[in-house]
Scaffold this active site. Sequence first.
Site, PDB file in Angstrom:
ATOM      1  N   SER A   1      14.429  22.085 -15.308  1.00  0.00           N
ATOM      2  CA  SER A   1      13.218  22.845 -15.576  1.00  0.00           C
ATOM      3  C   SER A   1      13.619  24.188 -16.182  1.00  0.00           C
ATOM      4  O   SER A   1      14.669  24.735 -15.856  1.00  0.00           O
ATOM      5  CB  SER A   1      12.461  23.056 -14.266  1.00  0.00           C
TER       6      SER A   1
ATOM      7  N   HIS B   1       0.835  -1.219   0.000  1.00  0.00           N
ATOM      8  CA  HIS B   1       0.000   0.000   0.000  1.00  0.00           C
ATOM      9  C   HIS B   1       0.866   1.264   0.000  1.00  0.00           C
ATOM     10  O   HIS B   1       0.462   2.296   0.530  1.00  0.00           O
ATOM     11  CB  HIS B   1      -0.948   0.041   1.214  1.00  0.00           C
TER      12      HIS B   1
ATOM     13  N   GLU C   1       9.430   8.996 -16.724  1.00  0.00           N
ATOM     14  CA  GLU C   1       8.047   9.456 -16.932  1.00  0.00           C
ATOM     15  C   GLU C   1       7.574   9.149 -18.346  1.00  0.00           C
ATOM     16  O   GLU C   1       6.431   8.748 -18.560  1.00  0.00           O
ATOM     17  CB  GLU C   1       7.945  10.960 -16.658  1.00  0.00           C
TER      18      GLU C   1
END
Length: 457
Positions: A276, A155, A289
């Site tokens: 970034s 979990h 990603e």
Amino acid sequence: MKLWGGRFTKEENQLVHHFNESLSFDQKFYGQDIEGSIAHVTMLAKQGIVSEEDRDAIVGGLKGILKDLKEGSLVFTGEHEDIHSFVEAVLIQRIGEAGKRLHTGRSRNDQVALDMKMYCRDQIQETDRLVKELLGEILKIMEENLDTYMPGFTHLQKAQPVTLAHHMGAYFEMFYRDRTRLRDIRRRMNTCPLGSGALAGTTYPLDREFTAGLLGFDGPALNSMDAVSDRDYVIEFLSALSITAMHLSRFSEEIIIWNSNEYGFVELDDAYSTGSSIMPQKKNPDIAELVRGKTGRVYGALMSMLTTMKGIPLAYDKDMQEDKELTFDAIDTVKGCLALFTGMLATMTFQKDVMEESAKKGFTNATDAADYLVNHGVPFRDAHGIVGQLVLYCIERNMALDDMSLEEFKAISPVFEEDVYEAISLKTCVEKRVTIGAPGQEAMRKVIGICRERMKE
Ligand code: ARG
């Protein structure tokens, strides 16, 4: 070649051509198409259906086309409908009359079925090679991290301590299964459609076993209607690719989490991360990603192919031309993901101290504390309750179980003795788990030995 007469205007003619053509994408398997044609004409000559002279002219012509296409001196031109008509037209243009005999006893239906099969067969092998490379990287990390402790999660909550070797071993199993799946598909698909004609075989005395052998198949496909309209192997391959993409996506997800500031378990190499444009502090896991993100289009290809095939009456129908673009895209996507992911994994640094520190927090040894009580005669249900109290006590004081004094332990249960510290230490928690499949070193060494053997396959 114009298929339509005076009823159509020029523009409509163009639209139909573009809608109908497949050369823009089936040119991808020109190599397989030519190889198939060489085998076909070799068989035709052996059976006395074409002369040896014609065969030599055709084979020579086809080899020349292959070479020129590879070198780029021959380019695909738009007026041809597909790769099959393109190659045949160029052949006739180059060698004349003999070229017109190549298509004897063959239809584009069995030809395209063959080409697609051979292309997928090659790509299965390529995919397998890339998965194997990834497995090699995973195994290396396993071998080097038998005692790198880290928290295991359920979990996404810290559960019990494991090792990095054990965690990586889970991925080894997944990607190894992917290899066995590819192997199964290859075995099942390896029958040759050539000689099935349009759908009902041909009247020529073809030697189908012979062509099948030349092209590396186990034998001819046994039903000509099935042979020209079977795309099961495409669906199976897309399904295998989808599963591999899913595995890569799960792995990527973990790396993204591990790479976050909150976790800090890994550091990605600069080459595999990007900054970034606005936030100077950022180093983003873009590759992971993207691998995660590309999974959707691979599943899409599988769904598309299943849907295309669901309404097709026997035998060949043009719908099946739709088997190509999405399949090619899925193959290229997964191969690209595998190569990049392997590179990212190979250059990634594991922050072993951070992992171990994290394993010490979060009461990952609570189960072992309960097991300690059980080993001293306390029923498991009671032990569970007692350790629950210990955890609560520690949470209130912001400490770990290991930080409690023996008096504090005893205040909650008199069963605890000095040896509890040893029993709930991180090392003990892991190293006592030695049944096969568990993270203890003894078990892991056995598994690694088996994994090394599997790398020989
Ligand atoms: N381009 C076609 C395909 O990909 C080749 C087979 C054409 N056969 C035909 N009967 N029109 O399926």
